[in-house]
Design a protein around this motif. Structure first.
Motif, mmCIF file in Angstrom:
data_model
loop_
_atom_site.group_PDB
_atom_site.id
_atom_site.type_symbol
_atom_site.label_atom_id
_atom_site.label_comp_id
_atom_site.label_asym_id
_atom_site.label_seq_id
_atom_site.Cartn_x
_atom_site.Cartn_y
_atom_site.Cartn_z
ATOM 1 N N LEU A 63 0.837 -1.202 0.000
ATOM 2 C CA LEU A 63 0.000 0.000 0.000
ATOM 3 C C LEU A 63 0.869 1.249 0.000
ATOM 4 O O LEU A 63 0.561 2.241 -0.667
ATOM 5 C CB LEU A 63 -0.923 -0.017 1.221
ATOM 6 N N LEU A 64 1.974 1.172 0.732
ATOM 7 C CA LEU A 64 2.877 2.321 0.840
ATOM 8 C C LEU A 64 3.675 2.532 -0.445
ATOM 9 O O LEU A 64 3.717 3.634 -0.999
ATOM 10 C CB LEU A 64 3.832 2.099 2.016
ATOM 11 N N ALA A 104 -7.167 -2.226 3.503
ATOM 12 C CA ALA A 104 -6.566 -1.837 2.223
ATOM 13 C C ALA A 104 -7.612 -1.884 1.108
ATOM 14 O O ALA A 104 -7.669 -0.993 0.250
ATOM 15 C CB ALA A 104 -5.397 -2.765 1.886
ATOM 16 N N PHE A 105 -8.462 -2.908 1.129
ATOM 17 C CA PHE A 105 -9.513 -3.032 0.117
ATOM 18 C C PHE A 105 -10.502 -1.862 0.198
ATOM 19 O O PHE A 105 -10.858 -1.252 -0.818
ATOM 20 C CB PHE A 105 -10.245 -4.362 0.312
ATOM 21 N N LEU A 106 -10.924 -1.529 1.423
ATOM 22 C CA LEU A 106 -11.884 -0.435 1.591
ATOM 23 C C LEU A 106 -11.268 0.912 1.213
ATOM 24 O O LEU A 106 -11.939 1.772 0.627
ATOM 25 C CB LEU A 106 -12.385 -0.401 3.033
ATOM 26 N N ILE A 107 -9.985 1.099 1.552
ATOM 27 C CA ILE A 107 -9.306 2.345 1.175
ATOM 28 C C ILE A 107 -9.252 2.491 -0.340
ATOM 29 O O ILE A 107 -9.554 3.547 -0.899
ATOM 30 C CB ILE A 107 -7.891 2.393 1.776
ATOM 31 N N MET A 115 -4.451 -9.874 10.123
ATOM 32 C CA MET A 115 -4.256 -10.072 8.681
ATOM 33 C C MET A 115 -5.529 -9.740 7.902
ATOM 34 O O MET A 115 -5.495 -9.001 6.916
ATOM 35 C CB MET A 115 -3.833 -11.511 8.413
ATOM 36 N N VAL A 116 -6.662 -10.250 8.369
ATOM 37 C CA VAL A 116 -7.939 -9.980 7.697
ATOM 38 C C VAL A 116 -8.268 -8.492 7.765
ATOM 39 O O VAL A 116 -8.732 -7.892 6.786
ATOM 40 C CB VAL A 116 -9.065 -10.821 8.332
ATOM 41 N N SER A 117 -8.002 -7.869 8.925
ATOM 42 C CA SER A 117 -8.294 -6.439 9.090
ATOM 43 C C SER A 117 -7.431 -5.580 8.172
ATOM 44 O O SER A 117 -7.915 -4.605 7.575
ATOM 45 C CB SER A 117 -8.080 -6.029 10.551
ATOM 46 N N PHE A 146 -10.048 -9.290 -6.135
ATOM 47 C CA PHE A 146 -10.648 -8.199 -5.374
ATOM 48 C C PHE A 146 -11.291 -7.222 -6.360
ATOM 49 O O PHE A 146 -10.598 -6.666 -7.216
ATOM 50 C CB PHE A 146 -9.592 -7.470 -4.538
ATOM 51 N N PRO A 147 -12.591 -7.009 -6.277
ATOM 52 C CA PRO A 147 -13.283 -6.151 -7.251
ATOM 53 C C PRO A 147 -12.972 -4.674 -7.060
ATOM 54 O O PRO A 147 -13.682 -3.952 -6.364
ATOM 55 C CB PRO A 147 -14.763 -6.448 -6.989
#
Length: 335
Positions: A54-55, A181-184, A174-176, A322-323
């Motif tokens: 992500l970074l 990252a997915f929601l961001i 890990m799930v969080s 991941f959509p």
């Protein structure tokens, strides 16, 4: 025509992921201690790789000093429990918040640097953290310290329950992390990050606040990396400056995972982590040959698949687990 983000592949992947998550949740009832510790380690490395991706993969902040926050998380956990008397389950979120707060002035300082200078700056910050930790005599100084048995036993009654709780914490983090990252990336901030990843100059011309977006990502990643570091050393039960701020363990291996998996994708760190641990578990007994093999794998992947293994798969199948991407569908007209 209709614009959508979902696809049959993504829907199937989400269903499969949910089923795998259910099976993993019940691991304390079907796996042994060694297997649970290994899976916990895999989960934490997957979280670290997703955060570094992500970074670097989206914000363009190529850091070689993320071990600073891994080590900081470990030392904050030990300090909050041994010196301040906080229970472990409260010390973990406090460590994450403290890591994010500490990252703010650090970001303000190193964001003055660009490119290779930024990367070197992050490594220098990590060395400052390591040298500072070595001066804390209450936590063992340069030789480190072990978490007292009383604090460890306060986590849960019985060794099996403590092992299970540590496993669930690693799985949950890990799930969080992947979920966050997915929601961001699905939000407007994710759209800004994707624009920065693709073309920083063009995104600036379209009104994206580059500095603020990168600052927010750096602080969030630092806080979550601190939390992961605290969990890593909760599993190890011992900490020292050399182990906590190891550039090899917490940055070099993470970069290897992201590069071979596919930088700039959510799927890449997951695939890269599985490949890394498969290689480690089959070749770790070979000593230095194992490290040579890792290097050869990295070179081969970079030559044959510059976008990583997932990039190679996606270029041939157009699959997306991941959509995130928007797709234009042709809707048949009714006559």
């Amino acid at each position: 025509m209709r614009v959508t983000r979902t696809s049959t592949t993504a829907q199937a992947a989400m269903i499969l992921a949910a089923l795998i998550l259910i099976v993993l949740t019940f691991a304390p009832w079907w796996a042994g201690r060694a297997e649970m510790r290994l899976m916990g380690e895999i989960f934490l490395y997957m979280a670290l790789a997703s955060l570094w991706n992500l970074l670097a993969g989206y914000a363009g902040l190529v850091s070689v000093g993320q071990q600073a926050y891994v080590g900081l998380g470990g030392y904050l956990l030990f300090a909050l429990t041994m010196l301040a008397g906080f229970p472990i389950l409260l010390a973990l979120p406090l460590a994450a918040v403290a890591g994010a707060v500490i990252a703010m002035p650090v970001a303000a300082l190193i964001f003055r640097l660009r490119g290779a200078y930024f990367a070197i700056g992050t490594w220098v910050i990590a060395e400052v953290f390591r040298l500072s930790a070595a001066q804390v005599s209450a936590l063992g100084g340069g030789s480190g310290a072990s978490l007292p048995a009383g604090i460890v036993k306060s986590l849960a009654e019985g060794r099996d329950m403590r092992e299970a709780l540590a496993y669930w914490l690693a799985l949950g983090v890990m799930v969080s992390v992947i979920g966050a990252a997915f929601l961001i990336l699905r939000s407007r901030h994710g759209l800004a990050l994707t624009a920065i990843r693709d073309n920083e100059l063009a995104s600036r011309s379209l009104g994206v606040d580059i500095w603020r977006t990168k600052f927010a990502v750096y602080v969030v990643v630092a806080g979550l990396t601190t939390l992961v570091g605290a969990l890593i050393f909760l599993q190890k039960l011992r900490i020292s400056p050399e182990a906590a701020f190891s550039v090899n363990d917490w940055t070099a291996f993470v970069i290897f995972i992201v590069v071979i998996g596919g930088i700039g994708t959510l799927e890449g760190p997951i695939i890269g982590t599985l490949v890394f641990f498969a290689l480690r578990e089959t070749m770790a007994d070979l000593g230095t040959t194992y490290l040579i093999a890792l290097g050869l794998v990295a070179i081969l992947v970079m030559l044959k698949a510059p976008r990583g293994l997932w990039g190679l798969i996606r270029s041939r199948t157009d699959a997306e687990l991941f959509p995130l991407s928007r797709r234009v569908l042709n809707i048949p007209s009714k006559k």
